[in-house]
Design a protein around this motif. Structure first.
Motif, PDB file in Angstrom:
ATOM      1  N   LYS A 184       0.781  -0.976   0.149  1.00  0.00           N
ATOM      2  CA  LYS A 184      -0.175   0.151   0.092  1.00  0.00           C
ATOM      3  C   LYS A 184       0.995   1.443   0.035  1.00  0.00           C
ATOM      4  CE  LYS A 184      -3.533  -2.871   0.252  1.00  0.00           C
ATOM      5  NZ  LYS A 184      -3.817  -3.209  -1.050  1.00  0.00           N
ATOM      6  N   LYS A 185       2.098   1.183  -0.026  1.00  0.00           N
ATOM      7  CA  LYS A 185       3.076   2.190   0.021  1.00  0.00           C
ATOM      8  C   LYS A 185       4.519   1.738  -0.402  1.00  0.00           C
ATOM      9  CE  LYS A 185       4.093   2.794   4.756  1.00  0.00           C
ATOM     10  NZ  LYS A 185       4.635   3.926   5.648  1.00  0.00           N
ATOM     11  N   ALA A 186       5.487   2.634  -0.698  1.00  0.00           N
ATOM     12  CA  ALA A 186       6.807   2.048  -0.872  1.00  0.00           C
ATOM     13  C   ALA A 186       7.534   1.849   0.467  1.00  0.00           C
ATOM     14  CB  ALA A 186       7.553   3.190  -1.718  1.00  0.00           C
ATOM     15  N   PRO A 187       8.453   0.978   0.488  1.00  0.00           N
ATOM     16  CA  PRO A 187       9.076   0.522   1.661  1.00  0.00           C
ATOM     17  C   PRO A 187      10.154   1.853   1.953  1.00  0.00           C
ATOM     18  CG  PRO A 187       9.973  -0.618  -0.272  1.00  0.00           C
ATOM     19  CD  PRO A 187       8.986   0.315  -0.781  1.00  0.00           C
ATOM     20  N   ASP A 188      10.846   1.665   3.198  1.00  0.00           N
ATOM     21  CA  ASP A 188      11.646   2.755   3.686  1.00  0.00           C
ATOM     22  C   ASP A 188      13.008   2.434   2.615  1.00  0.00           C
ATOM     23  OD1 ASP A 188      10.183   4.126   5.777  1.00  0.00           O
ATOM     24  OD2 ASP A 188      10.263   2.148   6.817  1.00  0.00           O
ATOM     25  N   TRP A 189      13.483   1.279   2.648  1.00  0.00           N
ATOM     26  CA  TRP A 189      14.569   1.132   1.819  1.00  0.00           C
ATOM     27  C   TRP A 189      14.506  -0.091   0.944  1.00  0.00           C
ATOM     28  CZ3 TRP A 189      19.602   3.122   1.750  1.00  0.00           C
ATOM     29  CH2 TRP A 189      19.761   3.724   2.758  1.00  0.00           C
ATOM     30  N   LEU A 190      14.992  -0.129  -0.346  1.00  0.00           N
ATOM     31  CA  LEU A 190      14.760  -1.059  -1.254  1.00  0.00           C
ATOM     32  C   LEU A 190      16.339  -1.420  -1.579  1.00  0.00           C
ATOM     33  CD1 LEU A 190      12.777  -2.298  -3.341  1.00  0.00           C
ATOM     34  CD2 LEU A 190      14.569  -1.351  -5.035  1.00  0.00           C
ATOM     35  N   CYS A 191      16.809  -2.739  -1.383  1.00  0.00           N
ATOM     36  CA  CYS A 191      18.267  -2.931  -1.506  1.00  0.00           C
ATOM     37  C   CYS A 191      18.373  -4.120  -2.743  1.00  0.00           C
ATOM     38  CB  CYS A 191      18.704  -3.917  -0.495  1.00  0.00           C
ATOM     39  SG  CYS A 191      18.471  -2.853   1.231  1.00  0.00           S
ATOM     40  N   LEU A 192      19.243  -3.806  -3.751  1.00  0.00           N
ATOM     41  CA  LEU A 192      19.260  -4.760  -4.753  1.00  0.00           C
ATOM     42  C   LEU A 192      20.739  -4.642  -5.363  1.00  0.00           C
ATOM     43  CD1 LEU A 192      17.466  -3.339  -8.046  1.00  0.00           C
ATOM     44  CD2 LEU A 192      18.729  -1.803  -6.054  1.00  0.00           C
ATOM     45  N   PRO A 193      21.069  -5.940  -6.018  1.00  0.00           N
ATOM     46  CA  PRO A 193      22.261  -5.840  -6.590  1.00  0.00           C
ATOM     47  C   PRO A 193      22.377  -4.922  -7.946  1.00  0.00           C
ATOM     48  CG  PRO A 193      21.004  -7.955  -7.048  1.00  0.00           C
ATOM     49  CD  PRO A 193      20.273  -7.286  -6.155  1.00  0.00           C
ATOM     50  N   VAL A 194      23.489  -4.593  -8.319  1.00  0.00           N
ATOM     51  CA  VAL A 194      23.643  -3.690  -9.688  1.00  0.00           C
ATOM     52  C   VAL A 194      24.745  -4.418 -10.416  1.00  0.00           C
ATOM     53  CG1 VAL A 194      24.457  -1.176 -10.165  1.00  0.00           C
ATOM     54  CG2 VAL A 194      22.947  -1.696  -7.983  1.00  0.00           C
ATOM     55  N   TRP A 204      13.850   2.816  -9.772  1.00  0.00           N
ATOM     56  CA  TRP A 204      13.522   4.304  -9.345  1.00  0.00           C
ATOM     57  C   TRP A 204      12.527   5.038 -10.348  1.00  0.00           C
ATOM     58  CZ3 TRP A 204      13.592   6.831  -5.422  1.00  0.00           C
ATOM     59  CH2 TRP A 204      13.769   8.060  -5.401  1.00  0.00           C
ATOM     60  N   MET A 205      12.579   4.511 -11.697  1.00  0.00           N
ATOM     61  CA  MET A 205      11.684   5.109 -12.481  1.00  0.00           C
ATOM     62  C   MET A 205      10.166   4.784 -11.977  1.00  0.00           C
ATOM     63  SD  MET A 205      13.422   4.116 -15.970  1.00  0.00           S
ATOM     64  CE  MET A 205      11.905   4.204 -17.101  1.00  0.00           C
ATOM     65  N   GLY A 206      10.125   3.400 -11.529  1.00  0.00           N
ATOM     66  CA  GLY A 206       8.801   2.810 -11.159  1.00  0.00           C
ATOM     67  C   GLY A 206       8.295   3.332  -9.935  1.00  0.00           C
ATOM     68  N   PHE A 207       9.227   3.742  -9.055  1.00  0.00           N
ATOM     69  CA  PHE A 207       8.885   4.096  -7.469  1.00  0.00           C
ATOM     70  C   PHE A 207       8.487   5.654  -7.980  1.00  0.00           C
ATOM     71  CE2 PHE A 207      11.070   0.730  -5.532  1.00  0.00           C
ATOM     72  CZ  PHE A 207       9.920   0.280  -5.015  1.00  0.00           C
ATOM     73  N   LYS A 208       9.100   6.467  -8.706  1.00  0.00           N
ATOM     74  CA  LYS A 208       8.677   7.855  -9.020  1.00  0.00           C
ATOM     75  C   LYS A 208       7.424   7.928  -9.563  1.00  0.00           C
ATOM     76  CE  LYS A 208      12.556   9.309 -10.779  1.00  0.00           C
ATOM     77  NZ  LYS A 208      13.610  10.242 -11.354  1.00  0.00           N
ATOM     78  N   PRO A 219      11.237   5.128  -1.647  1.00  0.00           N
ATOM     79  CA  PRO A 219      12.262   4.228  -0.682  1.00  0.00           C
ATOM     80  C   PRO A 219      13.739   5.067  -0.961  1.00  0.00           C
ATOM     81  CG  PRO A 219      11.796   3.208  -2.995  1.00  0.00           C
ATOM     82  CD  PRO A 219      11.099   4.212  -2.949  1.00  0.00           C
ATOM     83  N   LYS A 220      14.502   4.755   0.173  1.00  0.00           N
ATOM     84  CA  LYS A 220      15.833   4.867  -0.161  1.00  0.00           C
ATOM     85  C   LYS A 220      16.403   3.790  -0.831  1.00  0.00           C
ATOM     86  CE  LYS A 220      16.640   7.851   3.648  1.00  0.00           C
ATOM     87  NZ  LYS A 220      17.168   8.133   5.245  1.00  0.00           N
ATOM     88  N   ILE A 221      17.395   3.925  -1.806  1.00  0.00           N
ATOM     89  CA  ILE A 221      17.764   2.946  -2.704  1.00  0.00           C
ATOM     90  C   ILE A 221      19.035   2.613  -2.203  1.00  0.00           C
ATOM     91  CG2 ILE A 221      18.293   1.782  -5.177  1.00  0.00           C
ATOM     92  CD1 ILE A 221      15.636   2.828  -5.810  1.00  0.00           C
ATOM     93  N   ALA A 262      19.892   7.314  -9.116  1.00  0.00           N
ATOM     94  CA  ALA A 262      18.744   6.826  -8.350  1.00  0.00           C
ATOM     95  C   ALA A 262      19.328   6.667  -6.850  1.00  0.00           C
ATOM     96  CB  ALA A 262      18.477   5.596  -8.868  1.00  0.00           C
ATOM     97  N   ALA A 263      20.444   6.475  -6.751  1.00  0.00           N
ATOM     98  CA  ALA A 263      21.167   6.473  -5.403  1.00  0.00           C
ATOM     99  C   ALA A 263      21.260   7.846  -4.594  1.00  0.00           C
ATOM    100  CB  ALA A 263      22.513   5.746  -5.125  1.00  0.00           C
ATOM    101  N   GLU A 264      21.288   8.777  -5.412  1.00  0.00           N
ATOM    102  CA  GLU A 264      21.665   9.906  -4.990  1.00  0.00           C
ATOM    103  C   GLU A 264      20.110  10.747  -4.872  1.00  0.00           C
ATOM    104  OE1 GLU A 264      24.471  12.600  -6.819  1.00  0.00           O
ATOM    105  OE2 GLU A 264      23.240  14.430  -6.288  1.00  0.00           O
ATOM    106  N   GLU A 265      19.417  10.698  -5.717  1.00  0.00           N
ATOM    107  CA  GLU A 265      18.229  11.231  -5.768  1.00  0.00           C
ATOM    108  C   GLU A 265      17.106  10.697  -4.398  1.00  0.00           C
ATOM    109  OE1 GLU A 265      17.167  12.124 -10.352  1.00  0.00           O
ATOM    110  OE2 GLU A 265      15.492  11.347  -9.156  1.00  0.00           O
ATOM    111  N   SER A 266      17.431   9.459  -4.299  1.00  0.00           N
ATOM    112  CA  SER A 266      16.480   8.541  -3.307  1.00  0.00           C
ATOM    113  C   SER A 266      17.288   8.839  -1.793  1.00  0.00           C
ATOM    114  CB  SER A 266      16.473   7.091  -3.431  1.00  0.00           C
ATOM    115  OG  SER A 266      17.877   6.560  -3.243  1.00  0.00           O
TER     116      SER A 266
END
Ligand SMILES: *Cc1c(COP(=O)(O)O)cnc(C)c1O
Length: 358
Positions: A184-194, A204-208, A219-221, A262-266
């Motif tokens: 029902k809303k974005a999480p506080d953090w999203l962690c993922l491999p890059v 980041w596009m999707g969450f925005k 979320p913060k990424i 994405a990392a910086e903006e979030s």
């Protein structure tokens, strides 16, 4: 937010979220019912870290070919089929190859995949072959392979389906939509491999986009690279990337700039973890019944590192970590270090001694 379909009539991400994706009208839907992956809570892991927060794994290994690549591929192949292409090509560390091969097969298109020699997990290569792709190894890295397929697709009517293809990113945005819909809303953090950085860019596009439409928050990424293949942490390309996590063994990410943005903006970060940390996170996930390939465990490894270093205080927070691909396609990292199972006669007494004697 978006209409909640029941599992019985689930028809894939383009059916559920198509109106939110920038896909040309000529697209002709090609789907294997990808997406709709679960968010699995890890309460024991939370307790180990002191409790008081929520931690969920989005298990993208449950997509049709075993990785999140299927989200982007349903979009890219649908577009290219509608545009009249007869063939597609990609460079791959393995999962893109398997996914492109499967969706091309589904669409009746020819698929060509270029892979770096000897650096692709057995099950991924086997998948690409099983789906009927023409697989070519090159004497070079993933980055070399990508350069070649970009050039080739510019000069021939063969569509490029790497994540340079913008429709790949459109499809991959849907994972962020699913998370917001489920929670029902974005999480506080999203962690993922890059690795090549298409996925972090898509999330980041999707969450925005969801936040703009529905006020779901951002979320913060935390993007996580392998230490031997961490150009975004080093600040320059890595000529000879090395890591056990072959899916993120990339020295010159095509979407590197967007990943940093994405990392910086979030207000998040991109960090590196060692292969050892990755393998221990892989093991920790297996202890929950979740077997992922090494690259997929990098998000968890990064989260643990940040918490232990005091850079993330998870108290009261909700964290979602993306497990990008299934372990089944990369059995070698496990079996290589595995002793042969005990061999005993087919005898109850000996079996009892073997098991109860331990
Ligand atoms: C492709 C892939 C990644 C890396 O994703 P990028 O979009 O290249 O950053 C991570 N894990 C798995 C399992 C993958 O297949």
């Amino acid at each position: 937010m978006i209409n909640q379909q029941t599992e019985q009539n689930y028809q894939g991400i383009l059916n559920r979220y198509g109106q939110l994706l920038q896909l040309p009208a000529h697209s002709q839907r090609v789907t294997l019912l990808e997406g709709n992956t679960p968010l699995i809570p890890l309460p024991r892991f939370v307790d180990e870290l002191g409790g008081g927060f929520e931690f969920l794994i989005k298990y993208e290994g449950l997509n049709p070919t075993g990785s999140f690549k299927d989200r982007g591929m349903t979009a890219a192949i649908s577009e290219t089929l509608g545009a009249g292409s007869k063939a597609v090509i990609c460079a791959s560390t393995g999962n893109t190859a398997a996914s492109a091969a499967a969706y091309a097969a589904r669409a009746g298109l020819k698929a060509y995949v270029l892979i770096p020699q000897g650096k692709v997990a057995t099950g991924k290569l086997a998948g690409a072959v099983a789906y009927g792709a023409r697989v070519i190894q090159i004497e070079g890295s993933f980055d070399d392979a990508l350069t070649l397929v970009v050039r080739l697709s510019q000069n021939h009517p063969i569509a490029l389906v790497n994540s340079i293809n913008p429709y790949r990113l459109e499809g991959q945005k849907t994972a962020a939509f699913e998370i917001c819909d489920a929670l029902k809303k974005a999480p506080d953090w999203l962690c993922l491999p890059v690795g090549n950085a298409g996925n972090i860019t898509s999330y980041w596009m999707g969450f925005k986009q969801y936040n703009d439409l529905f006020g779901s928050g951002l979320p913060k990424i935390l993007g996580v690279q392998a230490a031997g293949a961490a150009p975004l942490v080093a600040g320059h390309p890595i000529d000879f990337p090395e890591t056990i996590a072959t899916a993120i063994r990339i020295g010159k990410p095509a979407r590197g700039e967007q990943a940093l943005q994405a990392a910086e903006e979030s207000h998040g970060k991109i960090i590196a973890v060692s292969d050892q940390e990755i393998l221990s996170a892989q093991k920790r996930l297996a202890q929950e019944g979740i077997w992922v390939e090494p690259a997929s465990a990098a998000g968890l490894a990064g989260f643990i590192r940040q918490v232990n270093a005091g850079h993330i205080d998870p108290k009261g927070k909700r964290i979602v970590t993306i497990c990008t691909g299934h372990g089944l396609k990369d059995p070698d990292t496990i079996s290589k270090n595995m002793p042969q199972p005990d061999l005993i006669p087919s005898d109850l007494h000996i079996l009892e001694k073997t098991i109860l004697g331990e």
